[in-house]
Enzyme design. Structure first.
Site, mmCIF file in Angstrom:
data_model
loop_
_atom_site.group_PDB
_atom_site.id
_atom_site.type_symbol
_atom_site.label_atom_id
_atom_site.label_comp_id
_atom_site.label_asym_id
_atom_site.label_seq_id
_atom_site.Cartn_x
_atom_site.Cartn_y
_atom_site.Cartn_z
ATOM 1 N N LYS A 23 -50.858 35.431 -1.433
ATOM 2 C CA LYS A 23 -50.938 34.419 -0.472
ATOM 3 C C LYS A 23 -51.668 34.898 0.534
ATOM 4 O O LYS A 23 -51.852 35.121 1.284
ATOM 5 C CB LYS A 23 -49.588 33.736 -1.433
ATOM 6 C CG LYS A 23 -48.764 34.819 -0.027
ATOM 7 C CD LYS A 23 -47.135 35.272 -0.090
ATOM 8 C CE LYS A 23 -46.556 35.777 1.298
ATOM 9 N NZ LYS A 23 -44.461 36.084 0.523
ATOM 10 N N TYR A 63 -54.566 29.113 34.347
ATOM 11 C CA TYR A 63 -54.196 27.517 34.175
ATOM 12 C C TYR A 63 -52.580 28.109 34.188
ATOM 13 O O TYR A 63 -51.811 28.998 34.485
ATOM 14 C CB TYR A 63 -53.838 27.558 31.987
ATOM 15 C CG TYR A 63 -55.024 26.462 31.663
ATOM 16 C CD1 TYR A 63 -55.896 25.547 33.007
ATOM 17 C CD2 TYR A 63 -55.318 26.589 30.151
ATOM 18 C CE1 TYR A 63 -56.891 24.850 31.646
ATOM 19 C CE2 TYR A 63 -56.516 26.453 29.876
ATOM 20 C CZ TYR A 63 -57.069 25.580 30.522
ATOM 21 O OH TYR A 63 -58.224 24.539 29.501
HETATM 22 C C1 LIG Z 1 -44.601 37.350 1.202
HETATM 23 C C2 LIG Z 1 -43.769 38.081 -0.504
HETATM 24 C C3 LIG Z 1 -43.872 39.020 -1.400
HETATM 25 C C4 LIG Z 1 -45.323 39.805 -0.445
HETATM 26 O O1 LIG Z 1 -44.496 41.059 0.622
HETATM 27 P P1 LIG Z 1 -44.584 41.715 1.563
HETATM 28 O O2 LIG Z 1 -43.506 42.267 2.206
HETATM 29 O O3 LIG Z 1 -45.615 40.970 2.074
HETATM 30 O O4 LIG Z 1 -44.905 42.898 0.454
HETATM 31 C C5 LIG Z 1 -43.435 39.620 -2.672
HETATM 32 N N1 LIG Z 1 -42.348 38.372 -2.890
HETATM 33 C C6 LIG Z 1 -41.632 37.608 -2.035
HETATM 34 C C7 LIG Z 1 -40.882 36.286 -3.086
HETATM 35 C C8 LIG Z 1 -42.779 36.967 -1.115
HETATM 36 O O5 LIG Z 1 -42.423 35.576 -0.590
#
Ligand SMILES: *Cc1c(COP(=O)(O)O)cnc(C)c1O
Length: 395
Positions: A66, A278
């Site tokens: 993702k 800044y």
């Molecule tokens: C993002 C996610 C994962 C992967 O998690 P990691 O900690 O990056 O391995 C797995 N399952 C779900 C439901 C997620 O949202």
């Protein structure tokens, strides 16, 4: 006082510091106009997936890709994982599923954000992760329309209270959806001693007993380090594939895959009492040498990594030495105190005129911790304007 740069043209043939095996550089050339470089090692991503897959066998090791494979480039990473034997991918959105389907025509693709646009998901043979009654209803309707039992995952609520439904709320809709996976997600897997791990495992097993039999998945990167009972039929790591390590858990058998470098643009000396950046939040206490680096919050350097009087921020590495960020991180620039780096000027005035933002001296976890964040966010925000080099790309 500023230093005049000698007759250096920071052009093709520039060398990144500390590029050593397994980050062999293969005569890659860095454009003269690149302000920053991200090096992503596809061979190491393949090796990480392989190590996790071997560890959890006979459970299947899926890959979570993702958010553009945690910002590292799904277009490169999905084909690399397919070539290594990965058969199942998780994405968050339908657009991500669309891209994944083009890159992996044969793969199983699960969509974590559910069944928004179920007609589209069905058309690309993607499987929604159904987590509430509305989602279940839309997919069930889609099954009726298409006259088939379309595959989907069912997400069960076991304690995270984010996405998932209570198993007793499932009804007759179950009969026309084909559940190819029952899953849930752990809240505290980065802490092996946390009682919630066991509680969620028990709740998951109880829920499964109420459901028609289907392959199950509970563990992501941290969960799969908790032991065999958490593996079920499938694990779904993301972060670990990209070299991430949980802070409190056992070390996963993976290595870092990403390095980031940014150009040194300028070096100047400031006198005691002079300020940097800044809002004048940092004041030199002694004669100090300041390097201005071509990376800012628009490149993913957290503004919260600013270093002010009394509050240390992030660091970069110059010639292998850690140098603190001083003053506010701005959009395109960050200022660093390089007084402790004896060869700072020489380093700048050479083809090695780069500092390391992430690499052998600074892990993604450290970058996150110094800015009140985590390695996950570091990855997903990193270097959209930086030049990218993928090592180990296959034709
Ligand atoms: C993002 C996610 C994962 C992967 O998690 P990691 O900690 O990056 O391995 C797995 N399952 C779900 C439901 C997620 O949202």
């Amino acid at each position: 006082m500023g230093f005049a740069r000698r007759a250096l043209n920071p052009t093709y043939g520039a060398v990144l510091p500390m590029i050593a095996p397994p980050f062999e550089f293969d005569h890659e050339r860095i454009p003269a106009r690149a302000t920053g470089v991200i090096v992503i090692d596809l061979n190491q991503i393949r090796a990480n997936w392989r190590a996790l897959a071997d560890m959890v066998a006979p459970a299947e090791c899926a890959a979570v890709v993702k958010a553009d494979a945690y910002g590292l480039g799904a277009a490169h990473i999905i084909p690399a994982l397919v070539s290594e034997g990965c058969r199942t991918f998780f994405v968050a959105t339908a657009d991500e599923a669309d891209q994944a389907r083009r890159l992996a025509p044969q793969a199983v693709i699960y969509v974590l954000d559910g069944s928004l646009d179920s007609a589209f998901l069905a058309s690309i043979d993607a499987r929604p992760v159904l987590s509430d009654e509305w989602e279940l209803g839309t997919w069930s309707t889609r099954c009726q329309v298409s006259g088939q039992r379309l595959p989907a995952a069912l997400q069960i609520e076991t304690g995270l209270n984010r996405r998932g439904m209570a198993p007793e709320r499932l009804d007759g809709a179950l009969t026309n959806v084909e559940f190819t996976l029952v899953m849930s997600h752990l809240a505290c897997a980065d802490d092996p001693a946390h009682p919630m791990n066991r509680q969620q495992l028990d709740a998951f097993n109880t829920a499964r007993a109420l459901l028609p039999p289907a392959p199950a998945s509970l563990a992501a990167s941290d969960g799969l380090m908790l032991g065999k009972v958490y593996h079920f039929e499938m694990v779904r790591p993301g972060y670990a594939l990209y070299g991430g390590q949980a802070v409190g858990a056992a070390r996963a058998p993976v290595e870092p895959v990403v390095r980031a470098y940014a150009r040194i643009l300028q070096i100047s000396d400031v006198q005691p009492g002079q300020v940097v950046g800044y809002s004048a939040t940092w004041t030199a206490r002694m004669p100090s040498r300041i390097a201005t680096i071509a990376a800012g919050y628009a490149d993913g350097v957290f503004r919260h990594a600013s270093g002010s009087d009394g509050r240390p921020g992030g660091v970069v590495a110059m010639s292998g030495k850690l140098c603190p960020i001083v003053g506010r991180v701005s959009m395109d620039l960050v200022t660093v105190d390089v007084s402790g780096c004896a060869d700072a000027v020489a380093c700048w005035d050479s083809p090695n005129g780069w500092v390391e933002l992430i690499g052998p001296n600074i892990t993604i976890e450290q970058v996150g911790a110094r800015a009140g964040s985590i390695g996950y966010e570091v990855l997903t925000r990193l270097g959209r304007r930086f030049h990218r080099i993928y090592l180990g790309e296959r034709a």
